[in-house]
Design a protein around this motif. Sequence first.
Motif, PDB file in Angstrom:
ATOM      1  N   ARG A   1       2.219  11.755  -1.737  1.00  0.00           N
ATOM      2  CA  ARG A   1       2.071  11.643  -3.187  1.00  0.00           C
ATOM      3  C   ARG A   1       1.901  13.047  -3.774  1.00  0.00           C
ATOM      4  O   ARG A   1       1.055  13.808  -3.318  1.00  0.00           O
TER       5      ARG A   1
ATOM      6  N   ASP B   1       5.795   6.764  -7.644  1.00  0.00           N
ATOM      7  CA  ASP B   1       5.834   5.477  -6.944  1.00  0.00           C
ATOM      8  C   ASP B   1       7.225   5.106  -6.466  1.00  0.00           C
ATOM      9  O   ASP B   1       7.460   3.958  -6.064  1.00  0.00           O
ATOM     10  N   THR B   2       8.157   6.036  -6.506  1.00  0.00           N
ATOM     11  CA  THR B   2       9.515   5.757  -6.039  1.00  0.00           C
ATOM     12  C   THR B   2       9.512   5.520  -4.526  1.00  0.00           C
ATOM     13  O   THR B   2       9.075   6.362  -3.744  1.00  0.00           O
ATOM     14  N   GLY B   3       9.966   4.354  -4.109  1.00  0.00           N
ATOM     15  CA  GLY B   3      10.012   4.011  -2.688  1.00  0.00           C
ATOM     16  C   GLY B   3       8.684   3.615  -2.090  1.00  0.00           C
ATOM     17  O   GLY B   3       8.583   3.402  -0.878  1.00  0.00           O
ATOM     18  N   VAL B   4       7.650   3.501  -2.908  1.00  0.00           N
ATOM     19  CA  VAL B   4       6.319   3.144  -2.405  1.00  0.00           C
ATOM     20  C   VAL B   4       6.177   1.623  -2.376  1.00  0.00           C
ATOM     21  O   VAL B   4       6.483   0.944  -3.354  1.00  0.00           O
ATOM     22  N   ARG B   5       5.685   1.092  -1.254  1.00  0.00           N
ATOM     23  CA  ARG B   5       5.541  -0.363  -1.113  1.00  0.00           C
ATOM     24  C   ARG B   5       4.092  -0.821  -0.965  1.00  0.00           C
ATOM     25  O   ARG B   5       3.744  -1.919  -1.404  1.00  0.00           O
TER      26      ARG B   5
ATOM     27  N   GLU C   1       5.369   8.141 -13.727  1.00  0.00           N
ATOM     28  CA  GLU C   1       6.810   7.983 -13.956  1.00  0.00           C
ATOM     29  C   GLU C   1       7.500   9.338 -14.093  1.00  0.00           C
ATOM     30  O   GLU C   1       8.626   9.517 -13.619  1.00  0.00           O
ATOM     31  N   ARG C   2       6.832  10.289 -14.744  1.00  0.00           N
ATOM     32  CA  ARG C   2       7.423  11.613 -14.933  1.00  0.00           C
ATOM     33  C   ARG C   2       7.669  12.297 -13.593  1.00  0.00           C
ATOM     34  O   ARG C   2       8.682  12.974 -13.397  1.00  0.00           O
ATOM     35  N   HIS C   3       6.746  12.123 -12.655  1.00  0.00           N
ATOM     36  CA  HIS C   3       6.870  12.758 -11.336  1.00  0.00           C
ATOM     37  C   HIS C   3       7.505  11.832 -10.296  1.00  0.00           C
ATOM     38  O   HIS C   3       7.585  12.226  -9.127  1.00  0.00           O
ATOM     39  N   ARG C   4       7.909  10.631 -10.720  1.00  0.00           N
ATOM     40  CA  ARG C   4       8.506   9.642  -9.810  1.00  0.00           C
ATOM     41  C   ARG C   4       7.597   9.423  -8.597  1.00  0.00           C
ATOM     42  O   ARG C   4       8.026   9.409  -7.448  1.00  0.00           O
TER      43      ARG C   4
ATOM     44  N   SER D   1       0.122   2.486  -4.104  1.00  0.00           N
ATOM     45  CA  SER D   1       0.630   3.206  -5.261  1.00  0.00           C
ATOM     46  C   SER D   1      -0.257   4.405  -5.577  1.00  0.00           C
ATOM     47  O   SER D   1      -1.342   4.577  -5.019  1.00  0.00           O
ATOM     48  N   CYS D   2       0.196   5.211  -6.516  1.00  0.00           N
ATOM     49  CA  CYS D   2      -0.573   6.403  -6.910  1.00  0.00           C
ATOM     50  C   CYS D   2      -1.887   6.010  -7.580  1.00  0.00           C
ATOM     51  O   CYS D   2      -2.904   6.686  -7.395  1.00  0.00           O
TER      52      CYS D   2
END
Length: 389
Positions: A91, A30-34, A25-28, A37-38
Motif C-alpha cells: 500500500r 485498492d486496485t487489485g486488493v481483495r 482513488e487518486r493513488h489507486r 483495503s487501505c
Amino acid sequence: MNAGKTLFAQVMDFVPWKTFGRIIERHRGDTGVRTLSCTELFRIMAFAQLTWRESLRDIEACLTANQSKLFHMGMRHIPARSTLADALNSRDWRIYHALAMRLIDRARRLYAQEPMGVDLDATVYALDSTTIDLCLGLFDWAPFRSTRAAVKMHTLLDLRGAIPAFIHISDGKMHDVHVLDMLPIEAGAFYIMDRGYLDFSRLYTMHQCAAFFVTRAKSNMNARRVYSAPVDRTTGLVCDQTIALNGHYASKDYPEHLRRIKFKDPQTGKVLVFLTNNMTLPALTITALYKNRWQVELFFKWIKQHLRIKKFLGTSENAVKTQIWCAVATYVLIAIVKKELQLKASLYTFLQILSVSVFEKTSVSCALQTDAYTTAPPDCAKQLNLFTF
C-alpha cells in the motif's frame, strides 16, 4: 451510555472517510486488493498504536481474542500476519501521508486560538529533527553509520497546540539544513531553529519570503557591529546589536543586516547568542521565542514514548513510512477528538484509557471522566460496638 459503538469506533468517526476515499482513488490504492483495503489497514494500524501492539503476531492474537467485537470496530475480518505484512509493503505510504496532512489542517484550525506562552499574534513554528535507530542488516535502504541504519523525522511544529505542520522522513544521512529547501514558507510567521540550520543563503531566502527566523549564532561567526541598542542588563540581556556579515561568501549569501542578541541565563549562567531578521520585537521576546523551541523536543520525546515508532512491523521503506504516518495521523486524530469534545483530560490520559478500553461500549466523554468521587459510608447507626464497656 452509548450501547452501540465501541470507543475505538467513536474515535474513528472523526476520520474524514469520504476525503480518505478520494485520496485512495487518486493513488489507486485498492486496485487489485481483495482482502485488506487501505481503510482497513489504517484501522488496524490505529488500533495497534492505541493499544501498543508491537508485532504482527501481537495484533493478530489481540484481534482474534476479541473477534465478536470486530464488527462494532468497523472491521470485517481478522487479517493473517502474512496479509498484513504484504499490505504494509504494497500500500502506497503517500496515501497515509495525505490523510495525516488532512487531519493536521483540521487540527491546526481547531487549535488556532490556543495560548502559546508568548504574547504574539503571528504563527510560530519550531523546526527540528529526531533520529530513529534501525538495524542495518534489516533496513539497508536507510544508511546512517558504518554499522547502523536510521531514519530522520524532520518536523515543523506549530507551537499553538503542538500540532506538526510539516513532516519529512528521510534516511539518517540527510543533513538537517537541507529540509529548509522543502519547507512551505509562510509570510509573517516565525521559524525557531537551532544552530544546525544556520545557512545564510537559505535564511536569506526565508527573509525574502517575508518570514522571520530566530536561531543561534556559531562561535566562529565573522561579523561587525553596525549599531547597538540600549538594554537592561538586570534582565539578563548583554547586548542587542545590528550586525553585518564580514565573510566574502557569507556577505553575498546574506547581504542585509542581521540582529544579534546576547543573553545570559540568570539561572544557569550560560551565555546564548541569537540571530534574527526581526528588528522590531523586544529582545526579551526573541529570547522567549527561542526558549519555546523546546516544545518540539518534548513532542519528539512524547511520541517516542507513547506511539509505536521505535519498533516496526515491516522492514521495507514503504512499511516504515506507512507506520510512521499512521502514527502521526493517530496522534493528530486524538488531538482533534479532545478539542472537538472539549475534553479536559490530557492526551497522555486519553491514550492510557483507550489502550485498555477500546472495546468498551461507552461514550468517550464518560470514559474520560476524571472527576473524583467517593463512596458514601454505610449507615452504622445499628451497628453494635464490640468494645463498649
